[in-house]
Design a protein around this motif. Structure first.
Motif, PDB file in Angstrom:
ATOM      1  N   GLY A 197      71.613   7.056   9.503  1.00 63.14           N
ATOM      2  CA  GLY A 197      71.947   5.650   8.338  1.00 63.14           C
ATOM      3  C   GLY A 197      70.659   4.281   8.718  1.00 63.14           C
ATOM      4  N   LYS A 198      70.042   4.549   9.836  1.00 64.29           N
ATOM      5  CA  LYS A 198      69.085   3.433  10.293  1.00 64.29           C
ATOM      6  C   LYS A 198      67.636   3.741  10.007  1.00 64.29           C
ATOM      7  CE  LYS A 198      72.758   2.676  13.733  1.00 64.29           C
ATOM      8  NZ  LYS A 198      73.715   3.349  12.633  1.00 64.29           N
ATOM      9  N   ASP A 199      67.099   2.783   9.786  1.00 63.13           N
ATOM     10  CA  ASP A 199      65.186   2.464   9.617  1.00 63.13           C
ATOM     11  C   ASP A 199      65.081   3.078  11.622  1.00 63.13           C
ATOM     12  OD1 ASP A 199      65.302   2.545   6.828  1.00 63.13           O
ATOM     13  OD2 ASP A 199      65.184   0.306   7.085  1.00 63.13           O
ATOM     14  N   LEU A 200      63.977   2.575  11.591  1.00 62.66           N
ATOM     15  CA  LEU A 200      62.854   2.766  13.004  1.00 62.66           C
ATOM     16  C   LEU A 200      61.647   2.384  13.310  1.00 62.66           C
ATOM     17  CD1 LEU A 200      63.811   4.200  16.091  1.00 62.66           C
ATOM     18  CD2 LEU A 200      62.018   6.452  14.416  1.00 62.66           C
ATOM     19  N   ILE A 201      61.508   1.595  13.813  1.00 59.95           N
ATOM     20  CA  ILE A 201      60.247   1.473  14.237  1.00 59.95           C
ATOM     21  C   ILE A 201      60.165   1.751  15.859  1.00 59.95           C
ATOM     22  CG2 ILE A 201      59.336  -0.615  15.377  1.00 59.95           C
ATOM     23  CD1 ILE A 201      60.724  -2.389  13.842  1.00 59.95           C
ATOM     24  N   ILE A 202      58.944   3.010  15.704  1.00 59.83           N
ATOM     25  CA  ILE A 202      58.507   3.426  17.181  1.00 59.83           C
ATOM     26  C   ILE A 202      57.190   2.985  17.973  1.00 59.83           C
ATOM     27  CG2 ILE A 202      57.488   5.708  17.167  1.00 59.83           C
ATOM     28  CD1 ILE A 202      58.514   7.673  14.952  1.00 59.83           C
ATOM     29  N   LEU A 203      57.179   2.723  19.109  1.00 63.75           N
ATOM     30  CA  LEU A 203      56.154   2.396  19.917  1.00 63.75           C
ATOM     31  C   LEU A 203      54.951   3.274  20.270  1.00 63.75           C
ATOM     32  CD1 LEU A 203      58.405  -0.504  20.042  1.00 63.75           C
ATOM     33  CD2 LEU A 203      56.720  -1.406  21.089  1.00 63.75           C
ATOM     34  N   LEU A 225      53.770  -7.805  21.583  1.00 60.91           N
ATOM     35  CA  LEU A 225      53.920  -8.677  20.319  1.00 60.91           C
ATOM     36  C   LEU A 225      53.711  -8.520  18.733  1.00 60.91           C
ATOM     37  CD1 LEU A 225      52.079 -11.171  22.189  1.00 60.91           C
ATOM     38  CD2 LEU A 225      54.475 -11.570  21.605  1.00 60.91           C
ATOM     39  N   SER A 226      53.549  -6.943  18.351  1.00 59.63           N
ATOM     40  CA  SER A 226      53.335  -6.506  17.499  1.00 59.63           C
ATOM     41  C   SER A 226      54.969  -6.040  16.806  1.00 59.63           C
ATOM     42  CB  SER A 226      52.507  -5.636  17.215  1.00 59.63           C
ATOM     43  OG  SER A 226      52.174  -4.462  18.137  1.00 59.63           O
ATOM     44  N   ALA A 227      55.616  -5.506  17.177  1.00 60.26           N
ATOM     45  CA  ALA A 227      57.079  -4.885  16.676  1.00 60.26           C
ATOM     46  C   ALA A 227      57.404  -6.347  16.625  1.00 60.26           C
ATOM     47  CB  ALA A 227      57.787  -4.714  18.030  1.00 60.26           C
ATOM     48  N   LEU A 228      57.496  -7.571  17.732  1.00 64.63           N
ATOM     49  CA  LEU A 228      58.057  -8.286  17.281  1.00 64.63           C
ATOM     50  C   LEU A 228      58.281  -8.881  15.625  1.00 64.63           C
ATOM     51  CD1 LEU A 228      59.638 -11.062  17.979  1.00 64.63           C
ATOM     52  CD2 LEU A 228      57.526 -11.913  18.837  1.00 64.63           C
ATOM     53  N   SER A 229      56.734  -8.865  15.726  1.00 65.67           N
ATOM     54  CA  SER A 229      56.249  -9.456  14.555  1.00 65.67           C
ATOM     55  C   SER A 229      57.306  -8.748  13.305  1.00 65.67           C
ATOM     56  CB  SER A 229      54.402  -9.182  14.069  1.00 65.67           C
ATOM     57  OG  SER A 229      54.398  -9.817  12.912  1.00 65.67           O
ATOM     58  N   GLY A 283      63.275  -1.911  29.037  1.00 68.84           N
ATOM     59  CA  GLY A 283      62.287  -2.164  29.828  1.00 68.84           C
ATOM     60  C   GLY A 283      61.137  -3.120  29.737  1.00 68.84           C
ATOM     61  N   ASN A 284      60.026  -3.658  29.513  1.00 64.05           N
ATOM     62  CA  ASN A 284      59.229  -4.417  29.397  1.00 64.05           C
ATOM     63  C   ASN A 284      59.017  -4.418  28.281  1.00 64.05           C
ATOM     64  OD1 ASN A 284      57.460  -6.705  31.039  1.00 64.05           O
ATOM     65  ND2 ASN A 284      56.217  -5.472  29.125  1.00 64.05           N
ATOM     66  N   VAL A 285      59.037  -3.703  27.249  1.00 66.61           N
ATOM     67  CA  VAL A 285      59.006  -4.426  25.987  1.00 66.61           C
ATOM     68  C   VAL A 285      60.131  -4.974  24.987  1.00 66.61           C
ATOM     69  CG1 VAL A 285      58.254  -3.421  23.612  1.00 66.61           C
ATOM     70  CG2 VAL A 285      57.249  -2.494  25.505  1.00 66.61           C
ATOM     71  N   GLY A 286      61.306  -4.346  25.706  1.00 67.63           N
ATOM     72  CA  GLY A 286      62.819  -4.739  25.326  1.00 67.63           C
ATOM     73  C   GLY A 286      62.880  -6.158  25.173  1.00 67.63           C
ATOM     74  N   GLY A 299      50.350  -2.244  17.229  1.00 67.05           N
ATOM     75  CA  GLY A 299      50.355  -1.951  18.333  1.00 67.05           C
ATOM     76  C   GLY A 299      49.518  -2.671  19.135  1.00 67.05           C
ATOM     77  N   ALA A 300      48.741  -2.174  20.580  1.00 69.10           N
ATOM     78  CA  ALA A 300      47.440  -3.489  21.390  1.00 69.10           C
ATOM     79  C   ALA A 300      46.326  -3.331  20.584  1.00 69.10           C
ATOM     80  CB  ALA A 300      47.092  -2.561  22.706  1.00 69.10           C
ATOM     81  N   ILE A 301      45.806  -3.369  18.848  1.00 67.49           N
ATOM     82  CA  ILE A 301      44.993  -3.263  18.663  1.00 67.49           C
ATOM     83  C   ILE A 301      45.693  -4.234  17.796  1.00 67.49           C
ATOM     84  CG2 ILE A 301      43.784  -1.391  19.351  1.00 67.49           C
ATOM     85  CD1 ILE A 301      44.340   0.010  16.750  1.00 67.49           C
TER      86      ILE A 301
END
Length: 256
Positions: A86-92, A239-243, A14-17, A122-124
């Motif tokens: 065997g993968k790391d993870l980013i959780i939004l 954008l914070s996940a992108l960073s 979706g939007n974030v992706g 995130g948003a902060i």
């Protein structure tokens, strides 16, 4: 010779992706899963990632890290299996971690498997220094969120506080608007106080953080532009996940 781009898989097209895919530089989203097949196909056509309509296919892909950009329920359903593959993870959708039983199980698996779980700011802003609450005394940690009633899914015609309580309580009332509250609590090491305000005149998503303790006092205010595809989500969250993704292979680590 340039370093090989980081291979990334994504849950939720979706939007974030889309924001992540539009700005990818040191990484490449090579595999995209969505429970709605058409979303994965559309994402693939636009950004070139391999479209996956079965979650098991994502686990078999040779990606180094998976970004969850779907929902709290997706975290609960898929996160542990991602680590076990065997993968790391980013959780939004950090609201999933408000469930203590699930959080303990997830972190236990990450430790056992020597995997990393990344939670974006995130948003902060300021989560790096909010973490001092884990090592020093805290007097106040309050999040005051103000949004347009449409973003909150209510029809309140006047400016009004629609919730006052703790982050763990707020996630039950406003599950789509509490990722910030849960992130703040996890960073500080205690259940943050939360106020949610509905303001018909507010055109942005505003978060105010009041933080005091052994270190002194801090006040942070962020007024975020909503994402164009989802008014309840701030563009800053993506954008914070992108960073995080852009800096995973950077040898210089700042504020983390």
């Amino acid at each position: 010779m340039d370093a090989q781009p980081l291979a990334v898989g994504i849950i939720g097209c979706g939007n974030v992706g889309r924001i992540l895919a539009e700005k990818q530089n040191t990484f490449r989203i090579t595999a995209a899963y969505d429970c709605v097949p058409g979303c994965a196909l559309d994402f693939s056509a636009r950004f070139g990632a391999k479209p996956l309509t079965e979650f098991a296919e994502l686990l078999a892909e040779p990606v180094e890290i998976v970004v969850e950009a779907a929902s709290v329920s997706a975290v609960r359903e898929y996160a542990i299996d991602v680590l076990r593959s065997g993968k790391d993870l980013i959780i939004l959708s950090v609201g999933a971690l408000a469930d203590e039983t699930f959080r303990i199980e997830l972190l236990g698996e990450a430790r056992r498997l020597n995997r990393k779980i990344h939670v974006p700011s995130g948003a902060i802003m300021g989560l790096d220094n909010i973490r001092i609450g884990q090592v020093s005394s805290v007097d106040t940690i309050l999040l005051r969120t103000t949004k347009n009633p449409l973003s909150l899914g209510i029809g309140e015609p006047e400016t009004k506080c629609v919730f006052s309580g703790t982050a763990s309580e707020c996630v039950q009332r406003y599950p789509k608007n509490t990722n910030v509250a849960v992130s703040l609590s996890l960073a500080c090491g205690c259940d943050a106080s939360v106020e949610v305000w509905s303001d018909p005149g507010e055109t942005k998503n505003m978060h105010e953080i009041i933080f005091s303790g052994e270190f002194g006092e801090a006040y942070i205010r962020i007024r975020n532009n909503p994402s164009s595809g989802n008014g309840a989500t701030s563009r800053l969250a993506a954008l914070s996940a992108l960073s995080i993704l852009e800096n995973l292979k950077n040898p210089l680590v700042i504020g983390a």
